[in-house]
Design an enzyme around this catalytic site. Structure first.
Site, mmCIF file in Angstrom:
data_model
loop_
_atom_site.group_PDB
_atom_site.id
_atom_site.type_symbol
_atom_site.label_atom_id
_atom_site.label_comp_id
_atom_site.label_asym_id
_atom_site.label_seq_id
_atom_site.Cartn_x
_atom_site.Cartn_y
_atom_site.Cartn_z
ATOM 1 N N ASN A 103 -22.343 16.452 14.640
ATOM 2 C CA ASN A 103 -21.127 15.667 14.446
ATOM 3 C C ASN A 103 -19.893 16.546 14.299
ATOM 4 O O ASN A 103 -18.762 16.073 14.488
ATOM 5 C CB ASN A 103 -21.263 14.772 13.206
ATOM 6 N N CYS A 193 -22.938 8.562 5.305
ATOM 7 C CA CYS A 193 -23.626 8.916 6.550
ATOM 8 C C CYS A 193 -22.538 9.411 7.494
ATOM 9 O O CYS A 193 -21.784 10.304 7.144
ATOM 10 C CB CYS A 193 -24.434 7.742 7.098
#
Length: 312
Positions: A103, A193
């Site tokens: 990410n 998350c």
């Protein structure tokens, strides 16, 4: 704070948010720039005796350039100081470590604990996979139990091969870690998350279910559901009925499955039984109530005022 009264701070959060009093609204807008979807760290549960809390948010926008935010770091320090019973904060990142690293290439990432030294922050990864993995797992489960040539019950090995039970187990394990941290260690947990509306809701809801007996009453479970899922912007419409198939995922179903596992183990701790969970599932899949037809509080309010149409 009423900084989100008109949803300018975060379009997917509720209008009222609980944050440390010393943190100004200007600070919150600055922090929002550093958190995915502007989903800043906000309080969702607190022990009134120890002040150990559960705080939820989305991932920080660290990126490959290793950005950081003074305002975000100051918020962590303030949250840590508001709890006199323990030193430091535990950040529970729901994702597998490899996913969190990946990410960073999409401008996300995770907290660099060296930047949060003033709050004595510890970071752990709970190794819970994303919505796409869960969607495939449930599809495999459906294919298994609905096989047209089935003449015998499905084998346990075949059920395990779908991964569904393993994923529910990881979810329960992550919630247990949060419960242990908040109750025994009396430390505050900040959970997130990627965007803070799927795995975050699962973990936060399960932890509170275990920590607080109120949420194991019929009324309390309704409050928990409305707060963690509807209020904090789980994408109920997209995950259940979304036109984009890649957005669909049984995240709420998985949460209810995990609740059932806890209930099966401790039936006398609950005021209700699995019939209530089945009722929730029925309401969700039949699109019976407007609560389940939208992705967040802003969309629901707009529909009431005629500025947005309810999806079919």
């Amino acid at each position: 704070t009423r900084a989100n009264e008109t949803f300018l701070l975060c379009s997917t959060y509720p209008r009222l948010l609980a944050t440390p009093k010393i943190i100004t609204d200007e600070d919150l807008f600055e922090i929002a720039k550093f958190r995915s979807k502007q989903r800043i760290p906000v309080l969702t549960w607190i022990n009134p005796d120890t002040q150990a809390a559960i705080v939820r948010c989305a991932q920080p926008l660290v990126g490959l350039a290793a950005h950081h935010s003074d305002a975000d770091e100051n918020l962590f320090k303030t949250i840590a100081r508001s709890n006199p019973c323990a030193s430091g904060i535990l950040v529970a990142d729901a994702r597998p470590y490899a996913n969190a690293i990946a990410n960073k290439g999409r401008k996300g990432g995770f907290e660099d604990v060296s930047k949060y030294e003033d709050s004595n922050t510890e970071l752990i990864f709970l190794n819970i996979d994303n919505i796409h993995v869960m969607r495939r797992s449930l599809q495999e489960m459906h294919e298994l139990v609905r096989a047209p040539d089935r003449t015998q019950p499905a084998k346990l090995s075949d059920v395990l091969a779908t991964g569904w039970l393993s994923f529910v187990g990881r979810l329960l394990g992550g919630a247990a870690t949060m419960v242990e941290t908040v109750s025994t260690q009396k430390r505050t947990v900040i959970v997130h998350c990627s965007d803070g509306w799927d795995r975050t809701a699962q973990l936060s809801g399960l932890a509170q279910l275990c920590l607080d007996p109120y949420y194991r009453t019929c009324k309390g479970f309704q409050v928990l559901f409305q707060k963690e899922w509807l209020g904090f912007g789980h994408k109920c419409r997209d995950r259940t009925w979304g036109h984009k198939l890649h957005e669909r995922s049984p995240i709420m179903m998985q949460f209810l499955d995990a609740v059932h596992q806890v209930m099966h183990t401790f039936p006398e701790a609950f005021e209700f039984n699995e019939l209530l969970l089945i009722k929730v599932v029925d309401s969700l899949v039949t699109n019976s109530y407007s609560d389940f037809r939208f992705n967040n509080e802003r969309e629901r309010l707009e529909s009431l005022h005629g500025t947005a149409s309810a999806p079919g």
